[in-house]
Motif scaffolding. Sequence first.
Motif, PDB file in Angstrom:
ATOM      1  N   ALA A 148      46.445  38.794  39.876  1.00 48.93           N
ATOM      2  CA  ALA A 148      45.298  38.096  39.300  1.00 48.93           C
ATOM      3  C   ALA A 148      44.898  36.887  40.142  1.00 48.93           C
ATOM      4  O   ALA A 148      43.699  36.652  40.387  1.00 48.93           O
ATOM      5  CB  ALA A 148      45.609  37.664  37.870  1.00 48.93           C
ATOM      6  N   MET A 149      45.875  36.116  40.596  1.00 44.04           N
ATOM      7  CA  MET A 149      45.560  34.946  41.416  1.00 44.04           C
ATOM      8  C   MET A 149      44.989  35.362  42.775  1.00 44.04           C
ATOM      9  O   MET A 149      44.124  34.673  43.327  1.00 44.04           O
ATOM     10  CB  MET A 149      46.801  34.072  41.585  1.00 44.04           C
ATOM     11  CG  MET A 149      47.185  33.335  40.320  1.00 44.04           C
ATOM     12  SD  MET A 149      48.426  32.021  40.566  1.00 44.04           S
ATOM     13  CE  MET A 149      49.883  33.007  40.918  1.00 44.04           C
ATOM     14  N   THR A 150      45.454  36.488  43.308  1.00 44.51           N
ATOM     15  CA  THR A 150      44.886  36.978  44.571  1.00 44.51           C
ATOM     16  C   THR A 150      43.439  37.404  44.374  1.00 44.51           C
ATOM     17  O   THR A 150      42.576  37.141  45.225  1.00 44.51           O
ATOM     18  CB  THR A 150      45.719  38.155  45.113  1.00 44.51           C
ATOM     19  OG1 THR A 150      47.071  37.717  45.335  1.00 44.51           O
ATOM     20  CG2 THR A 150      45.142  38.670  46.422  1.00 44.51           C
ATOM     21  N   SER A 155      37.596  35.890  45.032  1.00 43.72           N
ATOM     22  CA  SER A 155      36.416  36.076  44.186  1.00 43.72           C
ATOM     23  C   SER A 155      35.174  35.369  44.695  1.00 43.72           C
ATOM     24  O   SER A 155      34.049  35.750  44.350  1.00 43.72           O
ATOM     25  CB  SER A 155      36.717  35.598  42.764  1.00 43.72           C
ATOM     26  OG  SER A 155      36.900  34.180  42.752  1.00 43.72           O
ATOM     27  N   GLY A 156      35.355  34.311  45.464  1.00 46.33           N
ATOM     28  CA  GLY A 156      34.208  33.502  45.864  1.00 46.33           C
ATOM     29  C   GLY A 156      33.942  32.358  44.901  1.00 46.33           C
ATOM     30  O   GLY A 156      32.986  31.588  45.090  1.00 46.33           O
ATOM     31  N   LEU A 157      34.764  32.227  43.861  1.00 41.79           N
ATOM     32  CA  LEU A 157      34.582  31.138  42.894  1.00 41.79           C
ATOM     33  C   LEU A 157      34.706  29.785  43.565  1.00 41.79           C
ATOM     34  O   LEU A 157      33.931  28.858  43.276  1.00 41.79           O
ATOM     35  CB  LEU A 157      35.611  31.283  41.768  1.00 41.79           C
ATOM     36  CG  LEU A 157      35.520  30.271  40.630  1.00 41.79           C
ATOM     37  CD1 LEU A 157      34.179  30.383  39.916  1.00 41.79           C
ATOM     38  CD2 LEU A 157      36.667  30.503  39.644  1.00 41.79           C
ATOM     39  N   GLU A 158      35.669  29.669  44.469  1.00 41.61           N
ATOM     40  CA  GLU A 158      35.841  28.405  45.197  1.00 41.61           C
ATOM     41  C   GLU A 158      34.606  28.072  46.028  1.00 41.61           C
ATOM     42  O   GLU A 158      34.200  26.906  46.126  1.00 41.61           O
ATOM     43  CB  GLU A 158      37.092  28.505  46.085  1.00 41.61           C
ATOM     44  CG  GLU A 158      37.311  27.323  47.007  1.00 41.61           C
ATOM     45  CD  GLU A 158      36.674  27.524  48.383  1.00 41.61           C
ATOM     46  OE1 GLU A 158      36.338  26.513  49.036  1.00 41.61           O
ATOM     47  OE2 GLU A 158      36.502  28.685  48.775  1.00 41.61           O
ATOM     48  N   GLU A 194      23.683  38.361  44.533  1.00 40.86           N
ATOM     49  CA  GLU A 194      24.833  39.224  44.824  1.00 40.86           C
ATOM     50  C   GLU A 194      26.137  38.430  44.739  1.00 40.86           C
ATOM     51  O   GLU A 194      27.152  38.964  44.264  1.00 40.86           O
ATOM     52  CB  GLU A 194      24.676  39.846  46.201  1.00 40.86           C
ATOM     53  CG  GLU A 194      23.598  40.920  46.282  1.00 40.86           C
ATOM     54  CD  GLU A 194      23.376  41.412  47.696  1.00 40.86           C
ATOM     55  OE1 GLU A 194      22.974  42.578  47.863  1.00 40.86           O
ATOM     56  OE2 GLU A 194      23.600  40.629  48.641  1.00 40.86           O
ATOM     57  N   ALA A 195      26.102  37.194  45.194  1.00 45.65           N
ATOM     58  CA  ALA A 195      27.299  36.363  45.126  1.00 45.65           C
ATOM     59  C   ALA A 195      27.695  36.102  43.675  1.00 45.65           C
ATOM     60  O   ALA A 195      28.885  36.148  43.330  1.00 45.65           O
ATOM     61  CB  ALA A 195      27.060  35.044  45.859  1.00 45.65           C
ATOM     62  N   TYR A 196      26.717  35.831  42.833  1.00 46.28           N
ATOM     63  CA  TYR A 196      27.007  35.611  41.414  1.00 46.28           C
ATOM     64  C   TYR A 196      27.655  36.849  40.789  1.00 46.28           C
ATOM     65  O   TYR A 196      28.643  36.751  40.044  1.00 46.28           O
ATOM     66  CB  TYR A 196      25.721  35.274  40.658  1.00 46.28           C
ATOM     67  CG  TYR A 196      25.162  33.895  40.931  1.00 46.28           C
ATOM     68  CD1 TYR A 196      25.956  32.892  41.475  1.00 46.28           C
ATOM     69  CD2 TYR A 196      23.832  33.598  40.638  1.00 46.28           C
ATOM     70  CE1 TYR A 196      25.444  31.627  41.716  1.00 46.28           C
ATOM     71  CE2 TYR A 196      23.312  32.340  40.877  1.00 46.28           C
ATOM     72  CZ  TYR A 196      24.118  31.353  41.422  1.00 46.28           C
ATOM     73  OH  TYR A 196      23.597  30.109  41.659  1.00 46.28           O
ATOM     74  N   VAL A 197      27.086  38.012  41.077  1.00 44.87           N
ATOM     75  CA  VAL A 197      27.635  39.258  40.534  1.00 44.87           C
ATOM     76  C   VAL A 197      29.036  39.507  41.087  1.00 44.87           C
ATOM     77  O   VAL A 197      29.948  39.919  40.362  1.00 44.87           O
ATOM     78  CB  VAL A 197      26.703  40.441  40.867  1.00 44.87           C
ATOM     79  CG1 VAL A 197      27.334  41.762  40.438  1.00 44.87           C
ATOM     80  CG2 VAL A 197      25.346  40.257  40.199  1.00 44.87           C
ATOM     81  N   PHE A 198      29.202  39.264  42.378  1.00 46.59           N
ATOM     82  CA  PHE A 198      30.490  39.434  43.053  1.00 46.59           C
ATOM     83  C   PHE A 198      31.563  38.589  42.363  1.00 46.59           C
ATOM     84  O   PHE A 198      32.662  39.069  42.063  1.00 46.59           O
ATOM     85  CB  PHE A 198      30.328  39.017  44.509  1.00 46.59           C
ATOM     86  CG  PHE A 198      31.501  39.317  45.398  1.00 46.59           C
ATOM     87  CD1 PHE A 198      31.563  40.493  46.128  1.00 46.59           C
ATOM     88  CD2 PHE A 198      32.546  38.411  45.523  1.00 46.59           C
ATOM     89  CE1 PHE A 198      32.635  40.765  46.956  1.00 46.59           C
ATOM     90  CE2 PHE A 198      33.624  38.667  46.350  1.00 46.59           C
ATOM     91  CZ  PHE A 198      33.659  39.851  47.076  1.00 46.59           C
ATOM     92  N   HIS A 202      34.858  39.851  39.897  1.00 47.71           N
ATOM     93  CA  HIS A 202      36.237  39.468  40.196  1.00 47.71           C
ATOM     94  C   HIS A 202      36.882  38.718  39.031  1.00 47.71           C
ATOM     95  O   HIS A 202      38.078  38.899  38.761  1.00 47.71           O
ATOM     96  CB  HIS A 202      36.284  38.613  41.463  1.00 47.71           C
ATOM     97  CG  HIS A 202      36.205  39.398  42.729  1.00 47.71           C
ATOM     98  ND1 HIS A 202      35.036  39.989  43.158  1.00 47.71           N
ATOM     99  CD2 HIS A 202      37.152  39.714  43.652  1.00 47.71           C
ATOM    100  CE1 HIS A 202      35.263  40.615  44.298  1.00 47.71           C
ATOM    101  NE2 HIS A 202      36.541  40.474  44.613  1.00 47.71           N
ATOM    102  N   LEU A 203      36.125  37.889  38.350  1.00 54.15           N
ATOM    103  CA  LEU A 203      36.668  37.172  37.197  1.00 54.15           C
ATOM    104  C   LEU A 203      37.071  38.155  36.094  1.00 54.15           C
ATOM    105  O   LEU A 203      38.137  38.023  35.487  1.00 54.15           O
ATOM    106  CB  LEU A 203      35.654  36.165  36.669  1.00 54.15           C
ATOM    107  CG  LEU A 203      35.328  34.975  37.588  1.00 54.15           C
ATOM    108  CD1 LEU A 203      34.276  34.078  36.951  1.00 54.15           C
ATOM    109  CD2 LEU A 203      36.576  34.180  37.902  1.00 54.15           C
TER     110      LEU A 203
END
Length: 231
Positions: A148-150, A155-158, A194-198, A202-203
């Motif tokens: 999960a952490m990987t 995810s791109g959240l950072e 696309e980044a938002y969906v990406f 992942h979340l």
Amino acid sequence: MTSPPPRPAGSFWLDNRTALLAGALAVALAGLVRFVIPYEREISSLWMLLVKLTPQLAACVAVAWLDVAWARWLRLHLVALPAIFLAFLCYFVPKTFMTALDMVDGTAAFEDLYLHVVVFVPFMIVGLVLSYRLGGGSREGVLRIGAAMTVLQMSGLEDLVAVLMNSRLDGVPEVWAWAHHMTVRLGHVATRTEAYVFIAVHLVLAVLVLVVPGRAVTALGRRMRRRAPSA
């Protein structure tokens, strides 16, 4: 010190052979990623991205298969956890400060700081799952948390949070050309949408990794195997 777990002589090495082999593999892969393949911010291909993830994945497997009873008898928690903290305190923290100061002085590029963080994050993941395992956490729990952490790491959240915190930017960019981990998986530079969906995908995936019962995954695997011959 209390007596060791009542097992045959030499069973420590037998019980922990998977952990030892995976740990040795993690060290070898970390050396490969750091000193053999190009050590740079840009990710040239999906395969290169996967290779760079292999050290932390192997380390999580090593931790998952660590025999907790033997680890407690060896007082490993009194050695490994302070050692991990000292690595943060005496390397990652001052290295971050020094790299930031070099950037201010114009003697280092942002890429130096980025590559430092790239090493810091996997180290933190492995340190957390090791703490969980030495505290009595299950093998399944280690694998779930590590996975999960990987997923969250990739995810791109950072990237999104960094953009939102950057006062020099006028809103979220329309194109995310810097997010190479997205580019190699999408096959093109991600747009803002696309980044938002990406990130959202992942979340959701990270949550599923943490909460979906193991028996459900096992049942799904059995069902897929039964359908395979007919397919």
